[in-house]
Design a protein around this motif. Sequence first.
Motif, PDB file in Angstrom:
ATOM      1  N   LEU A 105       4.602  57.236 -63.009  1.00  0.00           N
ATOM      2  CA  LEU A 105       4.054  58.457 -62.450  1.00  0.00           C
ATOM      3  C   LEU A 105       2.972  58.127 -61.435  1.00  0.00           C
ATOM      4  CD1 LEU A 105       3.680  60.506 -65.763  1.00  0.00           C
ATOM      5  CD2 LEU A 105       5.534  60.669 -64.088  1.00  0.00           C
ATOM      6  N   LEU A 106       2.682  59.080 -60.572  1.00  0.00           N
ATOM      7  CA  LEU A 106       1.646  58.931 -59.554  1.00  0.00           C
ATOM      8  C   LEU A 106       0.677  60.092 -59.641  1.00  0.00           C
ATOM      9  CD1 LEU A 106       0.340  57.993 -56.827  1.00  0.00           C
ATOM     10  CD2 LEU A 106       2.060  59.422 -55.692  1.00  0.00           C
ATOM     11  N   GLY A 107      -0.615  59.744 -59.641  1.00  0.00           N
ATOM     12  CA  GLY A 107      -1.671  60.732 -59.465  1.00  0.00           C
ATOM     13  C   GLY A 107      -2.500  60.331 -58.265  1.00  0.00           C
ATOM     14  N   ASP A 151      -7.151  57.471 -49.784  1.00  0.00           N
ATOM     15  CA  ASP A 151      -6.706  58.122 -51.020  1.00  0.00           C
ATOM     16  C   ASP A 151      -6.969  57.177 -52.184  1.00  0.00           C
ATOM     17  OD1 ASP A 151      -4.835  60.651 -50.227  1.00  0.00           O
ATOM     18  OD2 ASP A 151      -4.621  59.056 -48.744  1.00  0.00           O
ATOM     19  N   LEU A 152      -7.317  57.760 -53.319  1.00  0.00           N
ATOM     20  CA  LEU A 152      -7.463  57.001 -54.561  1.00  0.00           C
ATOM     21  C   LEU A 152      -6.276  57.334 -55.447  1.00  0.00           C
ATOM     22  CD1 LEU A 152      -9.501  55.041 -55.886  1.00  0.00           C
ATOM     23  CD2 LEU A 152     -10.470  57.034 -57.071  1.00  0.00           C
ATOM     24  N   ARG A 153      -5.590  56.294 -55.930  1.00  0.00           N
ATOM     25  CA  ARG A 153      -4.324  56.517 -56.636  1.00  0.00           C
ATOM     26  C   ARG A 153      -4.331  55.860 -58.015  1.00  0.00           C
ATOM     27  NH1 ARG A 153      -0.311  57.594 -52.427  1.00  0.00           N
ATOM     28  NH2 ARG A 153       1.381  56.854 -53.726  1.00  0.00           N
ATOM     29  N   LEU A 154      -3.773  56.573 -58.969  1.00  0.00           N
ATOM     30  CA  LEU A 154      -3.518  56.046 -60.300  1.00  0.00           C
ATOM     31  C   LEU A 154      -2.013  56.055 -60.497  1.00  0.00           C
ATOM     32  CD1 LEU A 154      -5.012  55.073 -62.887  1.00  0.00           C
ATOM     33  CD2 LEU A 154      -4.744  57.418 -63.755  1.00  0.00           C
ATOM     34  N   GLU A 155      -1.439  54.874 -60.810  1.00  0.00           N
ATOM     35  CA  GLU A 155       0.016  54.737 -60.881  1.00  0.00           C
ATOM     36  C   GLU A 155       0.452  54.095 -62.198  1.00  0.00           C
ATOM     37  OE1 GLU A 155       1.503  52.613 -57.534  1.00  0.00           O
ATOM     38  OE2 GLU A 155       0.752  54.051 -56.055  1.00  0.00           O
ATOM     39  N   LEU A 201      -5.362  51.049 -60.549  1.00  0.00           N
ATOM     40  CA  LEU A 201      -6.221  51.977 -59.809  1.00  0.00           C
ATOM     41  C   LEU A 201      -6.345  51.412 -58.402  1.00  0.00           C
ATOM     42  CD1 LEU A 201      -8.050  54.499 -59.864  1.00  0.00           C
ATOM     43  CD2 LEU A 201      -9.945  52.982 -60.457  1.00  0.00           C
ATOM     44  N   LEU A 202      -5.855  52.171 -57.396  1.00  0.00           N
ATOM     45  CA  LEU A 202      -5.651  51.624 -56.062  1.00  0.00           C
ATOM     46  C   LEU A 202      -6.311  52.481 -54.995  1.00  0.00           C
ATOM     47  CD1 LEU A 202      -1.824  51.045 -56.562  1.00  0.00           C
ATOM     48  CD2 LEU A 202      -3.591  49.283 -56.717  1.00  0.00           C
ATOM     49  N   LEU A 203      -6.767  51.821 -53.940  1.00  0.00           N
ATOM     50  CA  LEU A 203      -7.271  52.504 -52.752  1.00  0.00           C
ATOM     51  C   LEU A 203      -6.228  52.371 -51.652  1.00  0.00           C
ATOM     52  CD1 LEU A 203      -9.636  54.001 -51.362  1.00  0.00           C
ATOM     53  CD2 LEU A 203     -10.435  51.760 -50.569  1.00  0.00           C
ATOM     54  N   LYS A 204      -5.776  53.505 -51.150  1.00  0.00           N
ATOM     55  CA  LYS A 204      -4.782  53.543 -50.090  1.00  0.00           C
ATOM     56  C   LYS A 204      -5.473  53.842 -48.765  1.00  0.00           C
ATOM     57  CE  LYS A 204      -0.819  56.366 -48.589  1.00  0.00           C
ATOM     58  NZ  LYS A 204      -0.077  57.605 -48.885  1.00  0.00           N
ATOM     59  N   ASN A 208       6.497  62.011 -38.344  1.00  0.00           N
ATOM     60  CA  ASN A 208       6.815  62.042 -39.775  1.00  0.00           C
ATOM     61  C   ASN A 208       6.679  60.673 -40.439  1.00  0.00           C
ATOM     62  OD1 ASN A 208       7.437  64.840 -39.975  1.00  0.00           O
ATOM     63  ND2 ASN A 208       9.341  64.436 -38.861  1.00  0.00           N
ATOM     64  N   PHE A 209       5.823  59.812 -39.863  1.00  0.00           N
ATOM     65  CA  PHE A 209       5.575  58.481 -40.398  1.00  0.00           C
ATOM     66  C   PHE A 209       4.069  58.280 -40.554  1.00  0.00           C
ATOM     67  CE2 PHE A 209       9.374  58.430 -37.825  1.00  0.00           C
ATOM     68  CZ  PHE A 209      10.300  57.731 -38.583  1.00  0.00           C
ATOM     69  N   LYS A 210       3.683  57.576 -41.628  1.00  0.00           N
ATOM     70  CA  LYS A 210       2.274  57.204 -41.775  1.00  0.00           C
ATOM     71  C   LYS A 210       2.191  55.880 -42.530  1.00  0.00           C
ATOM     72  CE  LYS A 210      -0.718  59.674 -44.232  1.00  0.00           C
ATOM     73  NZ  LYS A 210      -1.698  60.759 -44.553  1.00  0.00           N
ATOM     74  N   PRO A 211       2.047  54.751 -41.815  1.00  0.00           N
ATOM     75  CA  PRO A 211       1.918  53.458 -42.487  1.00  0.00           C
ATOM     76  C   PRO A 211       0.581  53.351 -43.216  1.00  0.00           C
ATOM     77  CG  PRO A 211       2.575  53.219 -40.187  1.00  0.00           C
ATOM     78  CD  PRO A 211       2.118  54.614 -40.359  1.00  0.00           C
ATOM     79  N   PHE A 212       0.528  52.451 -44.187  1.00  0.00           N
ATOM     80  CA  PHE A 212      -0.709  52.252 -44.943  1.00  0.00           C
ATOM     81  C   PHE A 212      -0.730  50.864 -45.563  1.00  0.00           C
ATOM     82  CE2 PHE A 212       2.379  54.031 -47.939  1.00  0.00           C
ATOM     83  CZ  PHE A 212       2.242  53.191 -49.036  1.00  0.00           C
ATOM     84  N   ILE A 213      -1.929  50.442 -45.939  1.00  0.00           N
ATOM     85  CA  ILE A 213      -2.106  49.285 -46.807  1.00  0.00           C
ATOM     86  C   ILE A 213      -2.752  49.784 -48.093  1.00  0.00           C
ATOM     87  CG2 ILE A 213      -2.266  47.602 -44.943  1.00  0.00           C
ATOM     88  CD1 ILE A 213      -5.292  47.633 -45.268  1.00  0.00           C
ATOM     89  N   ILE A 214      -2.564  49.025 -49.153  1.00  0.00           N
ATOM     90  CA  ILE A 214      -3.056  49.481 -50.457  1.00  0.00           C
ATOM     91  C   ILE A 214      -3.507  48.279 -51.275  1.00  0.00           C
ATOM     92  CG2 ILE A 214      -0.777  49.389 -51.575  1.00  0.00           C
ATOM     93  CD1 ILE A 214      -1.554  52.069 -52.945  1.00  0.00           C
ATOM     94  N   GLY A 215      -4.535  48.474 -52.076  1.00  0.00           N
ATOM     95  CA  GLY A 215      -5.026  47.381 -52.906  1.00  0.00           C
ATOM     96  C   GLY A 215      -5.906  47.913 -54.013  1.00  0.00           C
ATOM     97  N   GLY A 216      -6.127  47.084 -55.018  1.00  0.00           N
ATOM     98  CA  GLY A 216      -6.984  47.495 -56.120  1.00  0.00           C
ATOM     99  C   GLY A 216      -6.845  46.575 -57.310  1.00  0.00           C
ATOM    100  N   VAL A 217      -7.207  47.097 -58.461  1.00  0.00           N
ATOM    101  CA  VAL A 217      -7.162  46.324 -59.708  1.00  0.00           C
ATOM    102  C   VAL A 217      -6.295  47.071 -60.710  1.00  0.00           C
ATOM    103  CG1 VAL A 217      -9.397  45.230 -59.353  1.00  0.00           C
ATOM    104  CG2 VAL A 217      -9.276  47.443 -60.530  1.00  0.00           C
TER     105      VAL A 217
END
Length: 235
Positions: free
Chosen positions: A76-78, A87-91, A127-130, A138-147
Motif C-alpha cells: 500500500l501507499l500513503g 512528498d513524504l511517502r509510507l510504503e 519512509l521515503l522522501l520523493k 502528463n509526465f513527472k520524473p522524480f528521485i526518491i530515498g529514505g530509510v
Amino acid sequence: MKRIFIVIAVLVFAQNMSAQLFSKERVQNLQNFDKPRFSYGYILGLNSYDFNFDYTSDFLDEDVIVDKTVGFSVGLLGNMRINDYLDLRLEPIVTFTTRNLTFTNPLFTSQFDSFREVKSTYVHIPLLLKISTKRLNNFKPFIIGGVSTSINLSSNQDNPDDNNVGEFRMKTSTNYYEIGFGVDLYLYYFKFTPSIRGVFAMSDELVKDNDPNSPYTATIDKMSTRGIFINFTFQ
C-alpha cells in the motif's frame, strides 16, 4: 513537387507530435490530482534480493556463492504532499523472495553440506522522501530515498538448531537505506508510477552457528541484504 510535399507533411506531423508530447498546450490528465494533502494507492512489484558477505579472513576457497531469484511484492501507499516538488511517502509492502547459498568450503562433500535454500517473507516498511521535477504535460520524473525497516516472517532466529542439521539462521528485523528514481504518468483515469529502487541493509542479519569454529559461519564477519525493487504504483 511530390517529394517536397512529403517532406512538408513529415515536418508538420513531427511538429504536431512534439507539441502533443512536450508543449504546454497539451491537455493535461488529472490536473488537480496532486492538490490534496494526502493521497493513497497500492503497489505491485518485483524484487531481487542478494546477500553481501564480509569475511574475517580472505579465504577464497570458503566464499559463499549467492544465487538470486526474482520474487514479487504487494503493498500500500500513503502519500503526504509537502509542496509541488516534495512528498513524504509510507510504503508498507510484503515481499517474497528466495536466495540459494552455496558454501565452497572444500570440507563439504555433499549437497546437503554445501547448499542452503533461504526463503524469506518480509514485511517491509519504508519512509521515503520523493523529490520531483516540474510536471511536463502528463509526465513527472522524480528521485526518491529514505530509510526502512523489515520483519522477516520466515526468520528462524530462535531455532536452537543450526547448519549442522541444515538450518541456516537469520535475524528477524533489519534496517535499510534506500534510493531510486521513477516517473509519474498521469493517465486518463489514474496515475501510474513505475520506479526502481536499491535497498541496502545497515545491520548484520546472520545468526552464527553454536560452534564458534563452524565451517559455515566462523569466517563470516557480517552478512547484509541488498536488493532491487521494481515497483508499479497505482493511485
